[in-house]
Design an enzyme around this catalytic site. Structure first.
Site, PDB file in Angstrom:
ATOM      1  N   ASP A 124       0.845  -1.188   0.000  1.00 17.11           N
ATOM      2  CA  ASP A 124       0.000   0.000   0.000  1.00 17.11           C
ATOM      3  C   ASP A 124       0.882   1.241   0.000  1.00 17.11           C
ATOM      4  O   ASP A 124       1.820   1.345   0.787  1.00 17.11           O
ATOM      5  CB  ASP A 124      -0.910  -0.008   1.232  1.00 17.11           C
ATOM      6  CG  ASP A 124      -2.012   1.043   1.118  1.00 17.11           C
ATOM      7  OD1 ASP A 124      -2.372   1.404  -0.007  1.00 17.11           O
ATOM      8  OD2 ASP A 124      -2.496   1.479   2.173  1.00 17.11           O
ATOM      9  N   HIS A 131      -3.596  13.912   1.337  1.00 20.16           N
ATOM     10  CA  HIS A 131      -3.797  12.962   2.436  1.00 20.16           C
ATOM     11  C   HIS A 131      -2.565  12.916   3.345  1.00 20.16           C
ATOM     12  O   HIS A 131      -2.677  12.990   4.572  1.00 20.16           O
ATOM     13  CB  HIS A 131      -4.100  11.567   1.879  1.00 20.16           C
ATOM     14  CG  HIS A 131      -4.139  10.499   2.933  1.00 20.16           C
ATOM     15  ND1 HIS A 131      -5.149  10.402   3.869  1.00 20.16           N
ATOM     16  CD2 HIS A 131      -3.267   9.490   3.214  1.00 20.16           C
ATOM     17  CE1 HIS A 131      -4.910   9.375   4.675  1.00 20.16           C
ATOM     18  NE2 HIS A 131      -3.775   8.814   4.305  1.00 20.16           N
ATOM     19  N   GLU A 197     -10.269   3.916   4.127  1.00 18.03           N
ATOM     20  CA  GLU A 197      -9.377   4.662   3.243  1.00 18.03           C
ATOM     21  C   GLU A 197      -9.819   4.370   1.816  1.00 18.03           C
ATOM     22  O   GLU A 197      -9.761   3.224   1.365  1.00 18.03           O
ATOM     23  CB  GLU A 197      -7.913   4.267   3.456  1.00 18.03           C
ATOM     24  CG  GLU A 197      -7.392   4.793   4.778  1.00 18.03           C
ATOM     25  CD  GLU A 197      -5.887   4.707   4.950  1.00 18.03           C
ATOM     26  OE1 GLU A 197      -5.326   5.604   5.606  1.00 18.03           O
ATOM     27  OE2 GLU A 197      -5.280   3.754   4.437  1.00 18.03           O
ATOM     28  N   GLU A 199      -9.329   4.083  -1.831  1.00 18.77           N
ATOM     29  CA  GLU A 199      -8.140   3.929  -2.670  1.00 18.77           C
ATOM     30  C   GLU A 199      -8.513   3.240  -3.969  1.00 18.77           C
ATOM     31  O   GLU A 199      -9.610   2.692  -4.119  1.00 18.77           O
ATOM     32  CB  GLU A 199      -7.084   3.053  -1.952  1.00 18.77           C
ATOM     33  CG  GLU A 199      -6.712   3.558  -0.571  1.00 18.77           C
ATOM     34  CD  GLU A 199      -5.439   2.903  -0.015  1.00 18.77           C
ATOM     35  OE1 GLU A 199      -4.671   2.293  -0.797  1.00 18.77           O
ATOM     36  OE2 GLU A 199      -5.231   3.009   1.204  1.00 18.77           O
ATOM     37  N   ASP A 231      -9.009   0.379   2.327  1.00 18.23           N
ATOM     38  CA  ASP A 231      -7.979  -0.051   3.283  1.00 18.23           C
ATOM     39  C   ASP A 231      -8.456   0.322   4.688  1.00 18.23           C
ATOM     40  O   ASP A 231      -8.047   1.336   5.259  1.00 18.23           O
ATOM     41  CB  ASP A 231      -6.654   0.646   2.929  1.00 18.23           C
ATOM     42  CG  ASP A 231      -5.522   0.265   3.858  1.00 18.23           C
ATOM     43  OD1 ASP A 231      -5.586  -0.823   4.451  1.00 18.23           O
ATOM     44  OD2 ASP A 231      -4.572   1.068   3.984  1.00 18.23           O
ATOM     45  N   ARG A 235      -7.339   3.700  13.576  1.00 18.82           N
ATOM     46  CA  ARG A 235      -6.402   4.817  13.796  1.00 18.82           C
ATOM     47  C   ARG A 235      -5.756   4.806  15.174  1.00 18.82           C
ATOM     48  O   ARG A 235      -4.626   5.267  15.344  1.00 18.82           O
ATOM     49  CB  ARG A 235      -7.132   6.147  13.601  1.00 18.82           C
ATOM     50  CG  ARG A 235      -7.717   6.336  12.233  1.00 18.82           C
ATOM     51  CD  ARG A 235      -6.667   6.282  11.159  1.00 18.82           C
ATOM     52  NE  ARG A 235      -7.239   6.461   9.837  1.00 18.82           N
ATOM     53  CZ  ARG A 235      -6.561   6.328   8.702  1.00 18.82           C
ATOM     54  NH1 ARG A 235      -5.270   6.006   8.731  1.00 18.82           N
ATOM     55  NH2 ARG A 235      -7.140   6.499   7.553  1.00 18.82           N
ATOM     56  N   GLN A 238      -3.085   2.100  15.024  1.00 21.15           N
ATOM     57  CA  GLN A 238      -2.041   2.579  14.116  1.00 21.15           C
ATOM     58  C   GLN A 238      -1.151   3.649  14.757  1.00 21.15           C
ATOM     59  O   GLN A 238       0.082   3.582  14.678  1.00 21.15           O
ATOM     60  CB  GLN A 238      -2.709   3.154  12.855  1.00 21.15           C
ATOM     61  CG  GLN A 238      -1.747   3.740  11.830  1.00 21.15           C
ATOM     62  CD  GLN A 238      -2.486   4.512  10.720  1.00 21.15           C
ATOM     63  OE1 GLN A 238      -3.710   4.446  10.604  1.00 21.15           O
ATOM     64  NE2 GLN A 238      -1.740   5.235   9.908  1.00 21.15           N
ATOM     65  N   LYS A 251      -3.895  -2.012  10.227  1.00 19.82           N
ATOM     66  CA  LYS A 251      -4.420  -2.091   8.867  1.00 19.82           C
ATOM     67  C   LYS A 251      -4.473  -3.513   8.315  1.00 19.82           C
ATOM     68  O   LYS A 251      -4.898  -3.714   7.177  1.00 19.82           O
ATOM     69  CB  LYS A 251      -3.566  -1.232   7.933  1.00 19.82           C
ATOM     70  CG  LYS A 251      -3.784   0.260   8.119  1.00 19.82           C
ATOM     71  CD  LYS A 251      -2.712   1.052   7.418  1.00 19.82           C
ATOM     72  CE  LYS A 251      -2.906   2.541   7.618  1.00 19.82           C
ATOM     73  NZ  LYS A 251      -3.945   3.109   6.749  1.00 19.82           N
ATOM     74  N   THR A 255      -8.853  -5.731   4.175  1.00 17.86           N
ATOM     75  CA  THR A 255      -8.781  -4.775   3.062  1.00 17.86           C
ATOM     76  C   THR A 255      -9.797  -5.268   2.044  1.00 17.86           C
ATOM     77  O   THR A 255      -9.739  -6.427   1.636  1.00 17.86           O
ATOM     78  CB  THR A 255      -7.371  -4.755   2.428  1.00 17.86           C
ATOM     79  OG1 THR A 255      -6.407  -4.493   3.447  1.00 17.86           O
ATOM     80  CG2 THR A 255      -7.273  -3.697   1.342  1.00 17.86           C
ATOM     81  N   GLU A 357      -9.671  12.346   8.250  1.00 19.78           N
ATOM     82  CA  GLU A 357      -9.546  13.694   7.688  1.00 19.78           C
ATOM     83  C   GLU A 357     -10.893  14.423   7.684  1.00 19.78           C
ATOM     84  O   GLU A 357     -10.952  15.617   7.973  1.00 19.78           O
ATOM     85  CB  GLU A 357      -9.023  13.623   6.255  1.00 19.78           C
ATOM     86  CG  GLU A 357      -7.606  13.116   6.142  1.00 19.78           C
ATOM     87  CD  GLU A 357      -7.285  12.747   4.697  1.00 19.78           C
ATOM     88  OE1 GLU A 357      -7.555  11.581   4.308  1.00 19.78           O
ATOM     89  OE2 GLU A 357      -6.791  13.602   3.954  1.00 19.78           O
TER      90      GLU A 357
END
Ligand SMILES: O=C(O)/C=C/C(=O)CC(=O)CC(=O)O
Ligand SMILES: [Ca+2]
Ligand SMILES: [Mg+2]
Length: 409
Positions: A124, A131, A197, A199, A231, A235, A238, A251, A255, A357
């Site tokens: 990834d 971002h 996420e 992607e 993904d 948080r 992480q 993570k 996925t 975000e």
């Protein structure tokens, strides 16, 4: 951007304007109860069983479609991909073989879609400047948002291929260690900052040998196609674990990828210039010739409402550069290797591809479904949708990715 000549439409009812006409033709693997899984192509809201029509039409590569994964077809290379696409286009636009094709069609809702390919290595990246800057500001408020390497190489990490799941698979809220800055000691429990996420994923078809480098110009010789990719990210796990080796358990729990793989040929009209890499200039092995970005529009749907529209064309690093970087040390790639683009976020607040975000670290709730929201709640369903200009003049809809959060076990 390339100019396009309109292509004929399929005679399959509902294909015209569906995002799945003959200018798209994504591949997947479907199953019906009691039958073995096989390779299909999508047209409108129908799946066409390629194993049946290829055998009946005496196509010499028919064995590639009577398979439980796309891997053998993906490994066959660009000539086979192109001849297959031309053959399918003929079947679905001409009348000559309609009698053969019609019985091999089934409504998408009448079949189960499988994970389309066996995933080799999953890597990834972190290719969106917006971002990476936003996350940098939140995770490392006392430093420059972009670390010194960021504009010199596409930063990435190795993920966990065994937990890549097909769209529609439920995601169990992960548990793990987390420690808020205000706490003295870590605690263990269900993630309280579960996130998405948005992607794109790129899938390798033709492998490379160890010691060989795949240059940016060789991207299309090795890359089979594109999937939607979520993904999922915890948080809190992480933020505590990632120093200094990067994301690990935050993570690796799941996925999600779309059931449909859009072949690169369907994106011929979507290539666009990258936003610019002049300062600093990139090293020679990362240079690209011509339009290397993709004009793909993403939508993030939470609680039935579109909460963000991240534009893929704003990505700093291109897919060709990510593949070139992955192999520049002589590492090989295998059929089924999957690389994620990294979260797609544009410059505007409504273009952010993660809840981290969108809610600015949970401090600024946003609304979805008429409620204030920050991170994911049990029962939430998230869908990522993607569209791109098609070669027929309209837009194609790439495979969507959906998943629902189940409570921690
Ligand atoms: O800067 C960090 O520490 C954060 C990294 C990520 O969230 C990694 C990631 O998955 C990258 C991405 O999707 O863009
Ligand atoms: Ca990611
Ligand atoms: Mg993941």
């Amino acid at each position: 951007m390339t100019t396009t000549t309109p292509r004929p439409s399929s005679w399959v009812e509902g294909a015209t304007g569906s995002g799945f006409d003959v200018d798209h033709l994504p591949y997947g693997v479907f199953a019906r109860s009691g039958e073995r899984p096989r390779v299909a192509v999508r047209i409108g809201d129908q799946v066409l069983d390629l194993s049946v029509v290829a055998a009946a039409d005496m196509v010499d590569t028919h064995a590639l479609f009577d398979q439980p994964t796309l891997n053998p077809f993906m490994a066959a290379g660009p000539e086979v991909w192109a001849s297959t696409r031309a053959w399918i286009t003929g079947l679905l636009t001409g009348e000559a073989e309609r009698d053969l094709v019609e019985p091999a069609l089934a409504h998408v809702d009448s079949v189960t879609m499988r994970l389309p390919f066996t995933v080799g290595d999953y890597v990834d990246f972190y290719a969106s400047e917006h971002h990476a800057s936003n996350v940098g500001r939140m995770f490392r408020p006392d430093q420059e948002p972009l670390l010194p390497n960021w504009k010199n190489l596409p930063v990435g990490y190795h993920g966990r291929s065994g937990t890549v799941v097909v769209s529609g698979t439920d995601v169990v809220r992960p548990c793990g260690q987390r420690k808020a800055p205000t706490q003295d000691r870590p605690t263990y429990g269900p993630s309280q900052r579960l996130d998405i996420e948005a992607e794109l994923g790129f899938v390798v078809g033709v492998p490379s040998a160890m010691g060989e480098r795949v240059g940016t110009a060789d991207f299309a010789r090795h890359t089979f196609g594109v999937v939607g990719l979520n993904d999922w990210s915890a948080r809190d796990i992480q933020a505590w674990e990632y120093v200094p080796l990067g994301p690990f358990l935050g993570k690796s729990f799941a996925t999600s990828v779309s059931a449909w793989v859009t072949p690169l040929a369907a994106l011929d009209a979507a290539w666009t210039d990258l936003p610019g890499q002049e300062n600093p200039e990139v090293l020679d092995y990362l240079k690209v010739d011509g339009p290397a970005g993709l004009d793909i529009a993403v939508e993030v749907v939470l609680d039935g409402e579109v909460v963000a529209r991240p534009p893929y064309r704003t990505m700093y690093w291109s897919p060709a550069q990510m593949l070139a970087h992955t192999t520049v040390n002589g590492a090989s790639v295998r059929t089924g290797d999957l690389w994620g683009s990294g979260t797609v976020s544009g410059p505007e607040p409504g273009e952010r591809g993660s809840l981290l975000e969108l809610s600015w670290g949970g401090q600024e709730p946003f609304t979805a479904g008429g409620r204030e929201r920050t991170f994911l709640e049990d029962g939430d369903e998230v869908t990522l949708r993607y569209t791109a200009p098609g070669t027929g003049g309209g837009r194609i809809s790439l495979g969507e990715v959906t998943g629902r959060i189940l409570p921690a076990t």
